[in-house]
Design a protein around this motif. Structure first.
Motif, PDB file in Angstrom:
ATOM      1  N   LEU A 304       0.864  -1.184   0.000  1.00 41.70           N
ATOM      2  CA  LEU A 304       0.000   0.000   0.000  1.00 41.70           C
ATOM      3  C   LEU A 304       0.898   1.231   0.000  1.00 41.70           C
ATOM      4  O   LEU A 304       1.740   1.387   0.879  1.00 41.70           O
ATOM      5  CB  LEU A 304      -0.915   0.007   1.230  1.00 41.70           C
ATOM      6  N   GLY A 305       0.705   2.096  -1.008  1.00 41.29           N
ATOM      7  CA  GLY A 305       1.548   3.286  -1.109  1.00 41.29           C
ATOM      8  C   GLY A 305       1.025   4.231  -2.168  1.00 41.29           C
ATOM      9  O   GLY A 305      -0.192   4.354  -2.367  1.00 41.29           O
ATOM     10  N   MET A 306       1.961   4.878  -2.871  1.00 41.45           N
ATOM     11  CA  MET A 306       1.596   5.842  -3.895  1.00 41.45           C
ATOM     12  C   MET A 306       2.407   5.589  -5.159  1.00 41.45           C
ATOM     13  O   MET A 306       3.558   5.135  -5.092  1.00 41.45           O
ATOM     14  CB  MET A 306       1.819   7.280  -3.412  1.00 41.45           C
ATOM     15  N   ASP A 307       1.771   5.875  -6.293  1.00 40.30           N
ATOM     16  CA  ASP A 307       2.413   5.749  -7.610  1.00 40.30           C
ATOM     17  C   ASP A 307       2.620   7.128  -8.206  1.00 40.30           C
ATOM     18  O   ASP A 307       1.734   7.993  -8.121  1.00 40.30           O
ATOM     19  CB  ASP A 307       1.546   4.906  -8.551  1.00 40.30           C
ATOM     20  N   TYR A 308       3.764   7.290  -8.866  1.00 38.33           N
ATOM     21  CA  TYR A 308       4.052   8.528  -9.600  1.00 38.33           C
ATOM     22  C   TYR A 308       4.207   8.174 -11.072  1.00 38.33           C
ATOM     23  O   TYR A 308       4.999   7.292 -11.439  1.00 38.33           O
ATOM     24  CB  TYR A 308       5.324   9.194  -9.082  1.00 38.33           C
ATOM     25  N   THR A 309       3.440   8.836 -11.929  1.00 33.78           N
ATOM     26  CA  THR A 309       3.493   8.585 -13.372  1.00 33.78           C
ATOM     27  C   THR A 309       4.595   9.425 -13.994  1.00 33.78           C
ATOM     28  O   THR A 309       4.629  10.647 -13.823  1.00 33.78           O
ATOM     29  CB  THR A 309       2.146   8.910 -14.033  1.00 33.78           C
ATOM     30  N   VAL A 310       5.488   8.768 -14.732  1.00 32.25           N
ATOM     31  CA  VAL A 310       6.639   9.437 -15.347  1.00 32.25           C
ATOM     32  C   VAL A 310       6.359   9.667 -16.819  1.00 32.25           C
ATOM     33  O   VAL A 310       5.990   8.730 -17.551  1.00 32.25           O
ATOM     34  CB  VAL A 310       7.918   8.592 -15.172  1.00 32.25           C
ATOM     35  N   GLU A 311       6.523  10.918 -17.264  1.00 33.84           N
ATOM     36  CA  GLU A 311       6.459  11.280 -18.687  1.00 33.84           C
ATOM     37  C   GLU A 311       7.486  12.379 -18.913  1.00 33.84           C
ATOM     38  O   GLU A 311       7.337  13.483 -18.386  1.00 33.84           O
ATOM     39  CB  GLU A 311       5.064  11.766 -19.094  1.00 33.84           C
ATOM     40  N   ALA A 312       8.519  12.084 -19.688  1.00 36.07           N
ATOM     41  CA  ALA A 312       9.590  13.052 -19.916  1.00 36.07           C
ATOM     42  C   ALA A 312      10.129  12.889 -21.338  1.00 36.07           C
ATOM     43  O   ALA A 312       9.885  11.884 -22.012  1.00 36.07           O
ATOM     44  CB  ALA A 312      10.711  12.863 -18.899  1.00 36.07           C
ATOM     45  N   PHE A 313      10.884  13.906 -21.770  1.00 34.79           N
ATOM     46  CA  PHE A 313      11.516  13.914 -23.091  1.00 34.79           C
ATOM     47  C   PHE A 313      10.499  13.648 -24.200  1.00 34.79           C
ATOM     48  O   PHE A 313      10.664  12.751 -25.034  1.00 34.79           O
ATOM     49  CB  PHE A 313      12.651  12.887 -23.169  1.00 34.79           C
ATOM     50  N   ASN A 314       9.416  14.468 -24.198  1.00 31.50           N
ATOM     51  CA  ASN A 314       8.348  14.339 -25.207  1.00 31.50           C
ATOM     52  C   ASN A 314       7.747  12.936 -25.222  1.00 31.50           C
ATOM     53  O   ASN A 314       7.514  12.339 -26.275  1.00 31.50           O
ATOM     54  CB  ASN A 314       8.876  14.699 -26.600  1.00 31.50           C
ATOM     55  N   LYS A 315       7.531  12.401 -24.001  1.00 33.23           N
ATOM     56  CA  LYS A 315       6.929  11.082 -23.792  1.00 33.23           C
ATOM     57  C   LYS A 315       7.777   9.934 -24.339  1.00 33.23           C
ATOM     58  O   LYS A 315       7.270   8.827 -24.555  1.00 33.23           O
ATOM     59  CB  LYS A 315       5.531  11.022 -24.405  1.00 33.23           C
ATOM     60  N   LYS A 316       9.071  10.179 -24.557  1.00 37.31           N
ATOM     61  CA  LYS A 316       9.959   9.080 -24.916  1.00 37.31           C
ATOM     62  C   LYS A 316      10.337   8.257 -23.696  1.00 37.31           C
ATOM     63  O   LYS A 316      10.653   7.067 -23.814  1.00 37.31           O
ATOM     64  CB  LYS A 316      11.212   9.624 -25.600  1.00 37.31           C
ATOM     65  N   LEU A 317      10.336   8.890 -22.514  1.00 36.41           N
ATOM     66  CA  LEU A 317      10.584   8.188 -21.264  1.00 36.41           C
ATOM     67  C   LEU A 317       9.270   8.125 -20.493  1.00 36.41           C
ATOM     68  O   LEU A 317       8.730   9.150 -20.083  1.00 36.41           O
ATOM     69  CB  LEU A 317      11.650   8.923 -20.447  1.00 36.41           C
ATOM     70  N   THR A 318       8.726   6.924 -20.331  1.00 35.84           N
ATOM     71  CA  THR A 318       7.443   6.734 -19.659  1.00 35.84           C
ATOM     72  C   THR A 318       7.567   5.616 -18.632  1.00 35.84           C
ATOM     73  O   THR A 318       8.480   4.796 -18.686  1.00 35.84           O
ATOM     74  CB  THR A 318       6.332   6.390 -20.669  1.00 35.84           C
ATOM     75  N   GLY A 319       6.610   5.563 -17.718  1.00 39.75           N
ATOM     76  CA  GLY A 319       6.588   4.507 -16.706  1.00 39.75           C
ATOM     77  C   GLY A 319       6.001   5.011 -15.406  1.00 39.75           C
ATOM     78  O   GLY A 319       5.282   6.025 -15.369  1.00 39.75           O
ATOM     79  N   ASN A 320       6.282   4.321 -14.314  1.00 39.54           N
ATOM     80  CA  ASN A 320       5.760   4.709 -13.010  1.00 39.54           C
ATOM     81  C   ASN A 320       6.718   4.263 -11.913  1.00 39.54           C
ATOM     82  O   ASN A 320       7.512   3.328 -12.089  1.00 39.54           O
ATOM     83  CB  ASN A 320       4.354   4.138 -12.780  1.00 39.54           C
ATOM     84  N   ILE A 321       6.599   4.939 -10.789  1.00 36.67           N
ATOM     85  CA  ILE A 321       7.388   4.650  -9.598  1.00 36.67           C
ATOM     86  C   ILE A 321       6.418   4.375  -8.462  1.00 36.67           C
ATOM     87  O   ILE A 321       5.557   5.204  -8.151  1.00 36.67           O
ATOM     88  CB  ILE A 321       8.321   5.821  -9.257  1.00 36.67           C
ATOM     89  N   HIS A 322       6.567   3.201  -7.834  1.00 36.32           N
ATOM     90  CA  HIS A 322       5.680   2.789  -6.740  1.00 36.32           C
ATOM     91  C   HIS A 322       6.458   2.807  -5.421  1.00 36.32           C
ATOM     92  O   HIS A 322       7.466   2.105  -5.277  1.00 36.32           O
ATOM     93  CB  HIS A 322       5.126   1.390  -7.014  1.00 36.32           C
ATOM     94  N   LEU A 323       5.989   3.618  -4.490  1.00 35.69           N
ATOM     95  CA  LEU A 323       6.609   3.742  -3.167  1.00 35.69           C
ATOM     96  C   LEU A 323       5.595   3.258  -2.132  1.00 35.69           C
ATOM     97  O   LEU A 323       4.524   3.855  -1.982  1.00 35.69           O
ATOM     98  CB  LEU A 323       7.013   5.188  -2.887  1.00 35.69           C
ATOM     99  N   ALA A 324       5.941   2.173  -1.425  1.00 35.61           N
ATOM    100  CA  ALA A 324       5.012   1.563  -0.474  1.00 35.61           C
ATOM    101  C   ALA A 324       5.691   1.453   0.888  1.00 35.61           C
ATOM    102  O   ALA A 324       6.531   0.563   1.091  1.00 35.61           O
ATOM    103  CB  ALA A 324       4.561   0.198  -0.969  1.00 35.61           C
TER     104      ALA A 324
END
Length: 438
Positions: A304-324
């Motif tokens: 149980l935690g929080m997710d951060y959505t990653v979008e950088a370099f004109n959406k060439k770098l995408t993904g998410n970071i989950h911190l629980a």
């Protein structure tokens, strides 16, 4: 006597002077030749004057009868590029009266002007009637005027048009918030595994098959639910192994499911479920012992935690970071000989741990043909630490052919310590083969 003598002397002097004058002038031109030259010059002046008068008359008629000029097709020939027409030459060779189509002084003047050009300046004639007929037929003058039949009716008062009420069927379709995608490949590779790899194996040439399927839900408001199923299975043959015809080099069955509630633009409150095991047994060369198997081990992690959505370099770098900060890890080992190998107490099939967890999943498209996928997973119960860092570099040659480079370091202090590597483990392979994604 003196008077007569003076007269005789004067006559002699005049005759002498005339003789000297005749000697000083050139030969005398005959009057007939001079008269002929003058007559020819006069005739040429009269001829060209008649030509100029003829052109002047044509010009005056063109100026006075502009309406007739636009309706007479013969005048077109004077302004179009010089063309050799058959009827112009035929009119000169025609015996008797002029043909019907050239009756009239205006038409005859046009014919005379064209014939003068044909005879005196043939270099200006750049086209012919035969060429025009090859392109398209020559227009024929319409003798009979075209008359339209007009029917007179009573004028009707204009009335505003009132649109009719037409029933409209309104169909509202339910929006589809689900998206699906997948990635599949079958490749051959060169494989390296450290001697203390926790699932065992051998460095050798082998074959790898992989399938990744995703089903994601997003209602574009608050709720997001991501599901990903990853499967990998790789086999190798070993001549040095007399006990096994083939062994597994890569074996993974993993499910990741995350349910998120949006907190801000990029942050979500998230509950994550992570479960993974393998398909087949893991062996070492010339060793009958099973080092890993289906549900040996099986790991289930709930965080149980929080997710951060990653979008950088004109959406060439995408993904998410989950911190629980709050995570529960459940481990099950079905084979009793492997219980202590995977950190369980002897005679126990399960292990329960509470701690914290971090998961990072990113995808970076450097260009159209080179892509990097990375996954970092870390769990700590504050007594033990387990970390994995998967890196896949994909070099895509076309839609179906690609090459992969896989680098996988791992740390687990809940296993037996190796004298050479300690608690660190390492795996790497390079492969080339078929790839398909949607």
């Amino acid at each position: 006597m003196k008077k007569y003598g003076l007269i005789i002397l004067l006559l002699l002097a005049v005759m002498t002077v005339n003789a000297q004058v005749r000697r000083s002038f050139p030969r005398y031109v005959r009057p007939s030749a001079q008269t002929q030259l003058v007559n020819e010059y006069t005739d040429s002046l009269a001829y060209y004057k008649a030509k100029l008068d003829s052109l002047q008359r044509v010009n005056e008629r063109l100026t006075e009868q502009q309406g007739y000029m636009t309706g007479n097709p013969f005048y077109y020939r004077l302004f179009a590029p010089a063309t050799f027409y058959h009827d112009v030459a035929g009119q000169q060779l025609h015996l008797g009266s002029s043909p019907d189509n050239i009756q009239g002084a205006d038409n005859q003047s046009v014919y005379d002007a064209l014939m003068n050009v044909y005879l005196n300046r043939p270099d200006l004639v750049v086209n012919s009637e035969n060429k025009l007929q090859q392109v398209g037929t020559v227009n024929v003058e319409v003798d009979t005027p075209v008359k339209q039949e007009v029917e007179l009716v009573e004028k009707v008062k204009d009335e505003p048009q009132v649109p009719e009420d037409t029933p409209v069927d309104v169909m509202v379709t339910k929006p589809n918030f689900w998206t699906f995608k997948g990635d599949y490949y079958l490749q051959f590779m060169q494989n390296y595994i450290s001697s203390n790899w926790y699932k065992a194996g051998e460095s050798y040439y082998s074959m790898l098959a992989s399938a990744t399927i995703e089903a994601n839900y997003n209602n574009k408001q608050k709720v997001k639910w991501d599901n990903k199923l990853e499967t990998k299975i790789g086999f190798q043959t070993s001549k040095a192994d007399s006990l096994h015809s083939f062994k597994t080099t890569e074996d993974l069955l993993r499910l990741t499911s995350k349910l998120g509630l949006q907190a801000s633009k990029r942050w979500y409150y998230t509950v994550q479920l992570l479960a993974y095991t393998q398909f087949a047994r893991g062996y070492k060369n010339n060793d009958i012992m099973v080092y890993s198997d289906f549900f040996s081990p099986f790991n289930l992690n709930l965080s149980l935690g929080m997710d951060y959505t990653v979008e950088a370099f004109n959406k060439k770098l995408t993904g998410n970071i989950h911190l629980a900060p709050l995570a529960y890890n459940f481990r099950y080992v079905d084979r009793r000989p492997l219980q202590t190998v995977f950190g369980l107490d002897e005679g126990h099939y399960t292990l329960h741990d509470f701690g914290s967890q971090t998961t990072v999943e990113l995808e970076w498209a450097f260009c159209d043909n080179i892509k990097w996928k990375t996954r970092f997973y870390a769990f700590t119960s504050y007594k033990r630490v387990e970390m994995e860092w998967e890196n896949t570099f994909t070099f895509k040659f076309n839609k179906y052919i690609s090459s992969n480079l896989f680098i996988y370091p791992r740390f687990d202090d809940n296993t037996r310590r190796d004298d050479h590597h300690g608690y660190f483990q390492f795996k790497e392979f390079a492969s080339l083969g078929f790839n398909y994604s949607f």
